[in-house]
Design an enzyme around this catalytic site. Structure first.
Site, PDB file in Angstrom:
ATOM      1  CG  ASP A  33      -6.999  -1.099  -1.523  1.00 11.54           C
ATOM      2  OD1 ASP A  33      -7.362  -2.279  -1.695  1.00 11.54           O
ATOM      3  OD2 ASP A  33      -6.097  -0.776  -0.729  1.00 11.54           O
ATOM      4  CG  ASP A  74      -2.088  -0.958   1.077  1.00 18.21           C
ATOM      5  OD1 ASP A  74      -2.371  -1.362  -0.063  1.00 18.21           O
ATOM      6  OD2 ASP A  74      -2.715  -1.304   2.089  1.00 18.21           O
TER       7      ASP A  74
END
Length: 233
Positions: free
Chosen positions: A175, A158
């Site tokens: 995401d 991430d």
């Protein structure tokens, strides 16, 4: 209380089976529609994989873990997330995380098979390939070329964080695609509801108009009869 006999249940499922078969035939026997549908799926899959894994590779080659990307809006903060989207379930077992991340892939594939709208196909494809990207990312043990972070198993990379939100969750491109896909699917459902509401309203309005015309016609007929009877007298 609803009482259904075996015959009622059987008739319901036979009707559902017939409608489902008819719906699928409209999708898969229409070559033009099917070609566009598959093209949407493959094109979105290619773009999501390309964007997601090129960005992931760039983060693995980074020389530092954080910097400002867009001032007062978006920062880069590279972490390894053992949970799902936006850091959820990070403290649970990898098996549960894989299972939860597999759900949008399974649901997306089933929904795509039955979808007959191109707009919905776009949203479902984004959901499917966004989930697939995170599954593949998690299955790869990260190796940072500049040793900015130690390698972590069963984790995704991430890197985005909103700077204008305090303690904002850190997320990645898959995401984003998953979140956008949910928004598109919800928008499609709302559009269908609005269209259905307008259709039902139009039917009701036409029904009322026909009833008014019928009433007016009947009143005119009755008045004519009364007038004729009066003239006879």
């Amino acid at each position: 209380m609803l009482n259904l006999s075996k015959r009622d249940v059987k008739e319901y499922f036979l009707k559902y089976k017939k409608e489902t078969k008819s719906h699928l035939e409209k999708i898969y026997l229409n070559k033009k529609h099917l070609l566009i549908k598959i093209s949407i799926f493959l094109l979105i899959g290619f773009l999501i994989f390309l964007i997601s894994f090129l960005t992931r590779n760039a983060m693995l080659n980074a020389t530092e873990t954080s910097w400002t990307l867009i001032p007062n809006f978006l920062d880069i903060k590279i972490i390894e997330n053992t949970g799902i989207s936006f850091g959820s379930l990070s403290q649970t077992s990898p098996g549960l995380v894989y299972f939860v991340q597999s759900l949008p892939i399974i649901i997306g594939l089933i929904a795509f098979i039955f979808s007959s709208h191109y707009f919905l196909d776009v949203g479902i494809s984004m959901l499917f390939f966004g989930g697939m990207s995170n599954i593949i990312d998690r299955a790869i043990t990260d190796v940072y070329l500049n040793n900015i972070l130690p390698p972590e198993k069963d984790a995704v990379v991430d890197y985005f964080q909103f700077s204008f939100i305090k303690d904002s969750a850190i997320f990645n491109f898959p995401d984003i695609f998953i979140t956008v896909s949910v928004g598109l699917i919800c928008l499609h459902i709302i559009i269908l509801w609005v269209k259905e509401y307008k259709r039902e309203s139009a039917k009701e309005k036409n029904k009322l108009v026909k009833e008014n015309i019928h009433d007016e016609t009947r009143n005119i007929t009755v008045n004519k009869k009364l007038k004729n009877n009066k003239n006879k007298k």
